[in-house]
Write a protein that holds these residues in place. Structure first.
Motif, PDB file in Angstrom:
ATOM      1  N   LYS A   1      18.022  -3.308 -11.003  1.00  0.00           N
ATOM      2  CA  LYS A   1      17.142  -3.839 -12.052  1.00  0.00           C
ATOM      3  C   LYS A   1      16.922  -5.340 -11.873  1.00  0.00           C
ATOM      4  CE  LYS A   1      18.397  -0.268 -15.394  1.00  0.00           C
ATOM      5  NZ  LYS A   1      19.197   0.079 -16.597  1.00  0.00           N
ATOM      6  N   LYS A   2      17.965  -6.068 -11.516  1.00  0.00           N
ATOM      7  CA  LYS A   2      17.821  -7.506 -11.285  1.00  0.00           C
ATOM      8  C   LYS A   2      16.896  -7.778 -10.101  1.00  0.00           C
ATOM      9  CE  LYS A   2      22.334  -8.760 -13.221  1.00  0.00           C
ATOM     10  NZ  LYS A   2      23.713  -9.247 -12.915  1.00  0.00           N
ATOM     11  N   GLU A   3      17.051  -7.020  -9.023  1.00  0.00           N
ATOM     12  CA  GLU A   3      16.203  -7.244  -7.851  1.00  0.00           C
ATOM     13  C   GLU A   3      14.770  -6.781  -8.109  1.00  0.00           C
ATOM     14  OE1 GLU A   3      16.859  -9.043  -5.416  1.00  0.00           O
ATOM     15  OE2 GLU A   3      19.032  -9.243  -5.614  1.00  0.00           O
ATOM     16  N   ALA A   4      14.589  -5.773  -8.945  1.00  0.00           N
ATOM     17  CA  ALA A   4      13.234  -5.348  -9.310  1.00  0.00           C
ATOM     18  C   ALA A   4      12.514  -6.474 -10.055  1.00  0.00           C
ATOM     19  CB  ALA A   4      13.279  -4.086 -10.169  1.00  0.00           C
ATOM     20  N   GLN A   5      13.241  -7.204 -10.896  1.00  0.00           N
ATOM     21  CA  GLN A   5      12.653  -8.343 -11.597  1.00  0.00           C
ATOM     22  C   GLN A   5      12.328  -9.472 -10.626  1.00  0.00           C
ATOM     23  OE1 GLN A   5      15.571  -9.286 -14.601  1.00  0.00           O
ATOM     24  NE2 GLN A   5      14.939  -7.610 -15.946  1.00  0.00           N
TER      25      GLN A   5
END
Length: 281
Positions: free
Chosen positions: A258-262
């Motif tokens: 989720k952090k890398e998707a952001q």
């Protein structure tokens, strides 16, 4: 007039003249491009309009349109005798609008994910009713899902990333996709329409997908959507690993994804239109 001359004359009369505005060297590829060009400019259009605008006869235009429909580049408007660009053409258009290749933008995220998890990190995008793997980074753990290669395709829902591309579609579109891919699920007998609907409901609550021993025995994955600045899902990031490794770290892996998707979403939003990525200051 002898028999040979008569036969030659008869053959000449049967040969149709060139279509108006169409040179003799107007080949098959040019005909396809002409139809796609006119549909991109204004659609939906009736067969007669397409034939007139491209200077093709109706039989030729209809034959090409049917082939394009089979490949997903053109679709027939439901309840009308008109045609418009299909999903595959729209996927290409979205790709053309991207400032930079999303696979290039995703490389830093994939490298971080594979390094921190020691597993395989993947980027996938939707192509019709399939997920297309555009990029990956392989971790250091000895057991990796090497069957997931760049350029390989899977039906939507078959794999954590492929499922992430399906989950956040409108319900009616999800049902249409499931209906289409059912015949393609023979290689993954655990993945049934009921199974997919259950996993979709779970993923919407959790914000990520997880599949274990479903697409491939002993292997699993976690996936998340990547959204553009309009909130539309344009890709998916996922991690593939042995199922026991996923079970032990599902929440941890989901948070990482989720952090890398952001991060990737911000990179896409900040990329300038000239095709060059902005360097971080």
């Amino acid at each position: 007039m002898n028999a040979s001359t008569t036969a030659t004359a008869r053959t000449s009369r049967k040969r149709p003249p060139p279509e108006p505005g169409q040179p003799d060297k107007f080949n098959a590829i040019q005909k396809v491009c002409a139809i796609l060009r006119v549909l991109a400019q204004r659609s939906p259009l009736r067969l007669t309009d397409i034939a007139d605008t491209t200077s093709l006869n109706k039989a030729t235009a209809l034959r090409i349109l049917n082939s394009l429909i089979e490949e997903g580049f053109v679709s027939r408007v439901s309840g009308a005798k008109t045609y418009e660009l299909g999903q595959e053409a729209r996927v290409m258009a979205v790709g053309a609008r991207r400032s930079v290749d999303i696979a290039e933008l995703a490389q830093p995220s994939l490298l971080r994910l594979s390094e921190r998890s020691a597993d395989t990190a993947l980027l996938s995008v939707r192509s019709g009713v399939e997920a297309l793997y555009l990029a990956r980074s392989v971790g250091s753990h000895p057991l990796q899902p090497n069957y997931l290669q760049i350029g390989s395709r899977r039906p939507l829902g078959v794999g954590a990333g492929a499922l992430a591309l399906l989950v956040w579609l409108p319900d009616a579109e999800i049902e249409a996709v499931i209906e289409v891919i059912v015949p393609r699920l023979a290689k993954s007998p655990r993945i049934t329409p009921k199974f997919l609907r259950e996993r979709i409901a779970m993923a919407r609550k959790a914000g990520h997908t997880v599949l274990l021993d479903a697409a491939f025995p002993g292997m699993g994955g976690v996936g998340v959507p990547v959204r553009d600045d309009a909130g539309e899902v344009v890709a998916a990031l996922s991690i593939g690993a042995a199922s026991d490794r996923i079970r032990r770290r599902e929440s941890e892996l989901a948070d990482m994804l989720k952090k890398e998707a952001q991060v990737l979403a911000r990179a896409m939003a900040q990329a300038p239109k000239n095709g060059r990525a902005v360097k971080a200051s």
